[in-house]
Structures are given as structure tokens and as C-alpha cells.
Design a protein around this motif. Structure first.
Motif, PDB file in Angstrom:
ATOM      1  N   PHE A  19       0.600  -0.918  -0.573  1.00 37.93           N
ATOM      2  CA  PHE A  19       0.224   0.180  -0.055  1.00 37.93           C
ATOM      3  C   PHE A  19       0.928   1.210   0.124  1.00 37.93           C
ATOM      4  CE2 PHE A  19       0.758  -1.494   4.183  1.00 37.93           C
ATOM      5  CZ  PHE A  19       1.440   0.005   5.059  1.00 37.93           C
ATOM      6  N   TYR A  20       0.101   1.946  -0.043  1.00 34.46           N
ATOM      7  CA  TYR A  20       1.163   3.409  -0.381  1.00 34.46           C
ATOM      8  C   TYR A  20       0.432   4.177   1.196  1.00 34.46           C
ATOM      9  CZ  TYR A  20       2.275   3.646  -5.283  1.00 34.46           C
ATOM     10  OH  TYR A  20       2.820   2.583  -6.071  1.00 34.46           O
ATOM     11  N   VAL A  21       1.410   4.417   1.593  1.00 35.80           N
ATOM     12  CA  VAL A  21       1.249   5.316   3.400  1.00 35.80           C
ATOM     13  C   VAL A  21       0.372   6.155   3.239  1.00 35.80           C
ATOM     14  CG1 VAL A  21       2.060   6.744   5.041  1.00 35.80           C
ATOM     15  CG2 VAL A  21       3.588   4.595   4.112  1.00 35.80           C
ATOM     16  N   GLN A  22       0.061   7.569   1.997  1.00 37.34           N
ATOM     17  CA  GLN A  22      -0.629   8.321   2.185  1.00 37.34           C
ATOM     18  C   GLN A  22      -1.689   8.561   2.322  1.00 37.34           C
ATOM     19  OE1 GLN A  22       1.987   7.522  -0.077  1.00 37.34           O
ATOM     20  NE2 GLN A  22       1.010   8.390  -2.208  1.00 37.34           N
ATOM     21  N   ASP A  23      -2.074   6.306   1.798  1.00 38.19           N
ATOM     22  CA  ASP A  23      -4.127   5.880   1.370  1.00 38.19           C
ATOM     23  C   ASP A  23      -4.538   6.047   2.701  1.00 38.19           C
ATOM     24  OD1 ASP A  23      -3.530   6.788  -0.944  1.00 38.19           O
ATOM     25  OD2 ASP A  23      -3.378   4.613  -2.252  1.00 38.19           O
ATOM     26  N   LEU A  24      -3.528   5.420   3.818  1.00 40.06           N
ATOM     27  CA  LEU A  24      -4.381   5.200   4.914  1.00 40.06           C
ATOM     28  C   LEU A  24      -4.893   6.346   6.044  1.00 40.06           C
ATOM     29  CD1 LEU A  24      -0.563   3.350   6.231  1.00 40.06           C
ATOM     30  CD2 LEU A  24      -3.022   2.542   5.415  1.00 40.06           C
ATOM     31  N   ALA A  25      -4.880   7.571   5.342  1.00 39.02           N
ATOM     32  CA  ALA A  25      -5.142   9.015   5.641  1.00 39.02           C
ATOM     33  C   ALA A  25      -7.155   8.952   5.374  1.00 39.02           C
ATOM     34  CB  ALA A  25      -4.601  10.293   5.091  1.00 39.02           C
ATOM     35  N   GLY A  26      -7.768   8.989   6.667  1.00 39.70           N
ATOM     36  CA  GLY A  26      -9.072   8.358   6.304  1.00 39.70           C
ATOM     37  C   GLY A  26      -9.538   7.154   6.626  1.00 39.70           C
ATOM     38  N   LEU A  27      -8.879   6.368   6.540  1.00 42.05           N
ATOM     39  CA  LEU A  27      -9.505   5.041   6.814  1.00 42.05           C
ATOM     40  C   LEU A  27     -10.935   4.758   8.559  1.00 42.05           C
ATOM     41  CD1 LEU A  27      -6.795   3.134   5.258  1.00 42.05           C
ATOM     42  CD2 LEU A  27      -9.015   3.023   4.215  1.00 42.05           C
ATOM     43  N   GLU A  28     -10.900   3.765   7.992  1.00 42.07           N
ATOM     44  CA  GLU A  28     -12.130   3.525   9.228  1.00 42.07           C
ATOM     45  C   GLU A  28     -10.703   2.959   9.972  1.00 42.07           C
ATOM     46  OE1 GLU A  28     -15.007   0.084   9.517  1.00 42.07           O
ATOM     47  OE2 GLU A  28     -16.550   2.067   9.365  1.00 42.07           O
ATOM     48  N   VAL A  29     -10.809   3.053  11.482  1.00 39.74           N
ATOM     49  CA  VAL A  29     -10.493   2.260  12.841  1.00 39.74           C
ATOM     50  C   VAL A  29     -11.406   1.107  13.132  1.00 39.74           C
ATOM     51  CG1 VAL A  29      -8.371   2.023  14.365  1.00 39.74           C
ATOM     52  CG2 VAL A  29      -8.479   3.833  12.336  1.00 39.74           C
ATOM     53  N   ARG A  30     -10.811  -0.156  13.483  1.00 44.09           N
ATOM     54  CA  ARG A  30     -11.936  -0.851  14.233  1.00 44.09           C
ATOM     55  C   ARG A  30     -10.680  -1.392  15.508  1.00 44.09           C
ATOM     56  NH1 ARG A  30     -16.560  -0.935  12.254  1.00 44.09           N
ATOM     57  NH2 ARG A  30     -17.102  -2.892  12.919  1.00 44.09           N
ATOM     58  N   LEU A  31     -11.546  -2.162  16.466  1.00 46.01           N
ATOM     59  CA  LEU A  31     -11.006  -2.733  17.339  1.00 46.01           C
ATOM     60  C   LEU A  31     -11.926  -3.835  17.846  1.00 46.01           C
ATOM     61  CD1 LEU A  31      -9.077  -2.783  20.121  1.00 46.01           C
ATOM     62  CD2 LEU A  31     -11.146  -1.056  21.293  1.00 46.01           C
ATOM     63  N   LYS A  32     -11.039  -5.217  17.620  1.00 46.81           N
ATOM     64  CA  LYS A  32     -11.235  -6.460  17.874  1.00 46.81           C
ATOM     65  C   LYS A  32     -12.224  -5.841  19.300  1.00 46.81           C
ATOM     66  CE  LYS A  32      -8.236  -9.390  15.088  1.00 46.81           C
ATOM     67  NZ  LYS A  32      -7.893 -10.760  15.019  1.00 46.81           N
ATOM     68  N   THR A  33     -13.484  -6.599  19.561  1.00 41.12           N
ATOM     69  CA  THR A  33     -13.961  -6.984  20.356  1.00 41.12           C
ATOM     70  C   THR A  33     -14.030  -7.749  21.150  1.00 41.12           C
ATOM     71  OG1 THR A  33     -16.315  -6.884  19.094  1.00 41.12           O
ATOM     72  CG2 THR A  33     -14.671  -4.490  19.797  1.00 41.12           C
TER      73      THR A  33
END
Length: 97
Positions: free
Chosen positions: A26-40
Motif C-alpha cells: 500500500f501507499y502510506v498516504q492512502d491510509l489517511a481517512g481509513l476507518e479504525v476498528r477494534l477487535k471486541t
């Protein structure tokens, strides 16, 4: 010819970048804006925030700057500051991400 370009900044339009293997690159700059999820739990996760930036040179790993959702912040034992978003820094390594 390359010597003449030493010290200059070269930019490439995002639609002209080299295609990557979508499963492992992946390109690092493409990470901005991605949703972050926490395993529950077993196969379950909850949306906790959004990646707003990625910092390099902060240690052994790059660091993700994650802006937490208000709904997640309410479940944490932290004091909110009125009108300010709460962000956390997370090392970007395989064991955590």
C-alpha cells in the motif's frame, strides 16, 4: 543526468503511481481517512476512529495518528475537552494493527 536532479523533489500524480499488490502492499498516504476498528470478540469489532495522519521517523515503526469517534471516547475513562477531538498515536506494526 541523475546527478543534475540531486536534492530536488519529484512528485508523481496518484493516478500515475505504480500498481501494487493489493494483498500486501500500500501507499502510506492512502491510509489517511481509513476507518479504525477494534477487535471486541470472536469475529466482532467496533469502529473507534479514523486515521488522520501517519508519522515516520518516530522510532522503530511508523506511527498512526487516529482521531477517536465521540461514541468510543464516551466508553473510555478520559476527560474530554469541549470542542476538541481526542487523538491517539499507535505504532504501525503487525502485532498491533
Amino acid at each position: 543526468e541523475a546527478e543534475d536532479m540531486k536534492g530536488t523533489t519529484m512528485l508523481v500524480k496518484s493516478n500515475e503511481r505504480e500498481q501494487l499488490d493489493r494483498d500486501s502492499e500500500f501507499y502510506v498516504q492512502d491510509l489517511a481517512g481509513l476507518e479504525v476498528r477494534l477487535k471486541t470478540g470472536e469475529g466482532e469489532s467496533s469502529d473507534i476512529g479514523t486515521i488522520v495522519d501517519v508519522y515516520d521517523g518516530t522510532g522503530a515503526y511508523d506511527t498512526l495518528d487516529i482521531e477517536l469517534n465521540e461514541s468510543y471516547v464516551k466508553t473510555c475513562d478520559v476527560k474530554e475537552k469541549k470542542g476538541r477531538k481526542l487523538c491517539v498515536l499507535v505504532p504501525f506494526n503487525r502485532e498491533i494493527v
